[in-house]
Design a protein around this motif. Structure first.
Motif, short mmCIF file in Angstrom:
data_model
loop_
_atom_site.label_atom_id
_atom_site.label_comp_id
_atom_site.label_asym_id
_atom_site.label_seq_id
_atom_site.Cartn_x
_atom_site.Cartn_y
_atom_site.Cartn_z
N LYS A 24 0.80 -1.23 0.00
CA LYS A 24 0.00 0.00 0.00
C LYS A 24 0.84 1.29 0.00
O LYS A 24 0.42 2.31 -0.56
CB LYS A 24 -0.90 -0.03 1.24
CG LYS A 24 -1.99 0.99 1.25
CD LYS A 24 -2.91 0.72 2.42
CE LYS A 24 -3.88 1.88 2.61
NZ LYS A 24 -4.65 1.73 3.86
N TYR A 25 1.99 1.25 0.64
CA TYR A 25 2.78 2.48 0.76
C TYR A 25 4.05 2.39 -0.07
O TYR A 25 4.68 1.34 -0.10
CB TYR A 25 3.12 2.73 2.24
CG TYR A 25 1.91 2.74 3.12
CD1 TYR A 25 1.61 1.65 3.93
CD2 TYR A 25 1.02 3.84 3.14
CE1 TYR A 25 0.48 1.65 4.72
CE2 TYR A 25 -0.11 3.83 3.93
CZ TYR A 25 -0.37 2.73 4.72
OH TYR A 25 -1.50 2.72 5.50
N ASN A 30 -1.72 8.93 1.11
CA ASN A 30 -1.23 8.84 2.49
C ASN A 30 0.19 9.38 2.60
O ASN A 30 1.12 8.63 2.93
CB ASN A 30 -1.24 7.38 2.99
CG ASN A 30 -2.61 6.73 2.96
OD1 ASN A 30 -2.83 5.74 2.26
ND2 ASN A 30 -3.52 7.26 3.74
N GLN A 126 -14.08 -2.49 8.18
CA GLN A 126 -13.06 -1.73 8.89
C GLN A 126 -13.67 -1.17 10.16
O GLN A 126 -14.76 -0.60 10.13
CB GLN A 126 -12.65 -0.59 7.97
CG GLN A 126 -11.40 0.11 8.30
CD GLN A 126 -10.97 1.02 7.14
OE1 GLN A 126 -11.52 0.94 6.04
NE2 GLN A 126 -10.02 1.87 7.38
N ASN A 152 -9.92 9.48 6.44
CA ASN A 152 -8.72 8.68 6.15
C ASN A 152 -9.07 7.35 5.53
O ASN A 152 -8.33 6.84 4.69
CB ASN A 152 -7.92 8.44 7.43
CG ASN A 152 -7.14 9.66 7.83
OD1 ASN A 152 -7.02 10.60 7.04
ND2 ASN A 152 -6.62 9.68 9.04
N ALA A 153 -10.19 6.76 5.95
CA ALA A 153 -10.59 5.46 5.39
C ALA A 153 -10.81 5.62 3.89
O ALA A 153 -10.37 4.79 3.10
CB ALA A 153 -11.84 4.94 6.07
N LYS A 155 -9.46 7.80 1.94
CA LYS A 155 -8.13 7.92 1.33
C LYS A 155 -7.49 6.54 1.19
O LYS A 155 -6.84 6.24 0.21
CB LYS A 155 -7.21 8.78 2.20
CG LYS A 155 -7.44 10.26 2.08
CD LYS A 155 -6.30 11.01 2.74
CE LYS A 155 -6.79 12.32 3.29
NZ LYS A 155 -5.84 12.91 4.23
N GLY A 156 -7.68 5.73 2.21
CA GLY A 156 -7.10 4.39 2.20
C GLY A 156 -7.65 3.56 1.06
O GLY A 156 -6.92 2.84 0.38
N TRP A 157 -8.99 3.64 0.84
CA TRP A 157 -9.59 2.87 -0.27
C TRP A 157 -9.05 3.40 -1.60
O TRP A 157 -8.73 2.61 -2.49
CB TRP A 157 -11.12 2.99 -0.25
CG TRP A 157 -11.74 2.65 1.06
CD1 TRP A 157 -11.24 1.81 2.01
CD2 TRP A 157 -12.95 3.18 1.59
NE1 TRP A 157 -12.08 1.77 3.10
CE2 TRP A 157 -13.14 2.58 2.87
CE3 TRP A 157 -13.92 4.07 1.12
CZ2 TRP A 157 -14.23 2.88 3.68
CZ3 TRP A 157 -15.01 4.34 1.92
CH2 TRP A 157 -15.16 3.75 3.18
#
Lengths: 176, 74
Positions: A24-25, A30, A126, A152-153, A155-157
């Motif tokens: 993911k990173y 993020n 989540q 943030n969730a 953004k995470g998706w």
């Protein structure tokens, strides 16, 4: 204490989503995550892959805020444990902050599975438990954190989708 | 992506590439034999553990076990 939970569906099969989740990173959504390290990785007796990771996050807190929080450190750290079960097609991820713990505790749990109604897509469940410690404004701040987590969730998706699309582009280029 | 220890970033990237390939091409397809990343993981881990101690990061007692070692269920 505030409990927050949400669900999201990715229009991709489970394998595609978790390959992206494991990588993911970095991603543009993020930017605060500045470091990711694997502390430990092992297979258990059932063939599930356990990973323990350390995430470093940089919030760019100004000096005065750091003074109020009583920290000299500019980075905060999160420890994460994930379990991937390739047979049952489940990826579970739990994380908790390991710094600023005297002020706040954010425990998150994510579960990626094929959608029960459509095995070609993936459902992410989540949830988070947020506890602000020792402050009379506790429940107000917990509410604010929950709102922040919702943002943030999302953004995470978006980050997962970005990683998936990036990989698709790379694969297209490689096969040319 | 960087490592928490600046000196470890190259080792981390080497390990990550190895792991991501194994994860996608072997593990998810049901082939769990022969982890090719053990050596790069050891190198990377030595560096990370040093960085964690130096920076005094309060990681909770996860002993280094390395990949493919059986762990009791938690």
């Amino acid at each position: 204490m505030k409990i927050w939970s949400t669900e999201h569906v990715f229009s991709y099969p489970w394998e595609t989503v978790i390959k992206a989740a494991m990588r993911k990173y970095p991603n543009p959504m993020n930017p605060n995550v500045v470091g990711v390290d694997v502390l430990d990785r092992s297979l258990d007796a059932e063939g599930r892959l356990h990973s323990h990771r350390l995430l470093s996050t940089e919030w760019g807190l100004p000096g005065i805020v750091r003074a109020i929080l009583g920290t000299n450190h500019t980075q905060t750290y999160v420890q994460e444990h994930s379990i991937v079960d390739p047979e049952k097609k489940k990826m579970e991820l739990c994380s908790t902050n390991i710094t600023l713990t005297n002020l706040i505790s954010v425990d998150e749990r994510l579960l990626y599975r094929p959608h029960p109604d459509n095995p070609d897509v993936t459902i992410l469940t989540q949830e988070a438990i947020i506890t602000v410690k020792g402050l009379s404004l506790g429940s107000y701040l917990e509410g604010m954190m929950a709102m922040r987590m919702s943002a943030n969730a999302i953004k995470g998706w978006d980050a997962i989708e970005w990683i998936i699309k990036n990989s698709e582009r790379e694969n297209e280029r490689a096969s040319l | 992506m960087n490592s928490v220890g600046e000196a470890c970033t190259d080792m981390k990237r080497e390990y990550d590439q190895c792991f991501n390939r194994w994860f996608a091409e072997k593990f998810l397809k049901g082939d769990q034999g022969g982890d090719p990343c053990t050596e790069s993981f050891k190198r990377y881990q030595r560096c990370v553990q040093t960085a964690i101690k130096e920076k005094d990061i309060p990681v909770d007692g996860v002993e280094f076990m390395g990949p493919n070692k059986d762990k009791p269920e938690s």
